[in-house]
Scaffold this active site. Structure first.
Site: not given
Ligand code: HSE
Length: 307
Positions: A128, A181
């Protein structure tokens, strides 16, 4: 055992009120991966189908997460990984998490399970970090544990698995645009008001209580987000119409799935979840947006072995 094939579920992170801390795993959509032991040290991505993503180990989330695990073992061999992507990258339902979590889960199985789920989350978070610049755990944790998960703390890492009521279904619509993201995190404010904090942690507590007590009405009331949704929804075509249509069709609540652009709704029962999907489709047809829709039970077991 030298080779396994696994199903890696898609996930919905944040679940409205729980930015970076809440997530759930889906049953009906996910990637497949084949992972096999090899003599040569290190990790090689030998096949990647379904999406145009880098295959070099250090540029691929499965490769990076897998290397984080490998560095903590005294295993002298390596692994080959085949990735069959069904989850579109940048769709908001945990595409990078499925690959990261799937790689470390499968490698752990092949090594005789030296690591527990919490350690696997920590390895998968490195994938991630590569994908979004931030090692958030709210997609990889539900992918590995199944059900709902709460990241109670990042330092030290503390994951709380939460049961899902048996009649709970998710509907997800993905407008066919890609939102990275990393980009959708850059537009967020880094400070919140005390008033917003109070509303938000009230809802997180309410949502967790609702899941433990099967209180669907409380669950619906808790699906609110006064911090992230008002900002990110600007990037999502027809967000307000999709959400209000979903609620009119009977959903308990609706919001942005992860960092978007997918929009999710939670409903009590399959029939309502399907009606919500039909309503969402109609809304996008009316405004001329292409989409994918998934209606899914909550996945209770996380990543699983396939024959
Ligand atoms: N919590 C993360 C965001 C999740 O909202 O950026 C991304 O899938």
């Amino acid at each position: 055992m030298n080779e396994i094939r696994v199903f890696c579920p898609a996930t919905i992170a944040n679940i409205s009120c729980g930015f970076d801390v809440l997530g759930l795993a889906l049953d009906a959509v996910g990637d497949e991966m084949v992972v096999r032991k090899s003599r040569e040290k290190g990790i090689v991505i030998t096949k990647l189908e379904g999406q145009d993503l880098p295959m070099e180990t250090h540029k691929n989330v499965a490769g990076v997460a897998g290397m984080a695990l490998l560095e903590q073992t005294d295993y002298t061999g390596g692994f080959e990984i085949e990735i069959y992507k069904k989850i579109k990258a940048g769709s908001g339902i945990g595409s990078s998490a499925a690959s990261s979590a799937g790689a470390v889960w499968a490698m752990n199985e092949l090594l005789g399970k030296p690591f527990d789920a919490l350690q696997l989350v920590a390895f998968a978070m490195e994938g991630e970090r590569l994908a979004s610049g931030v090692a958030h755990a709210d997609n990889v944790a539900p992918a590995l544990y199944g059900g709902f998960t709460l990241v109670r703390s990042y330092e030290p890492l503390d994951i709380v698995p939460i049961p899902a009521p048996s009649k709970l279904y998710a509907t997800v619509i993905h407008p066919q645009i890609e939102v990275r993201t990393a980009d959708s995190r850059k537009i967020l404010k880094t400070n919140i008001t005390l008033q917003d904090g109070i509303r938000q942690w009230g809802n997180v507590g309410g949502l967790v209580a609702a899941l433990f007590t099967d209180d669907y009405a409380l669950l619906g009331r808790s699906l609110e987000d006064h911090i992230v949704e008002p900002i990110r929804s600007i990037l999502i075509p027809g967000f307000a119409d999709i959400k209000s249509g979903a609620l009119k069709a009977g959903a308990l609540g609706s919001g942005i799935s992860g960092s978007g652009p997918s929009i999710f709704a939670l409903s009590k029962g399959l029939e309502i979840a399907q009606n919500v999907g039909e309503q969402m489709k109609k809304t996008y047809r009316d405004i001329g947006v292409d989409y994918d829709v998934h209606v899914s039970k909550i996945n209770h077991e996380g990543i699983k072995l396939l024959d």
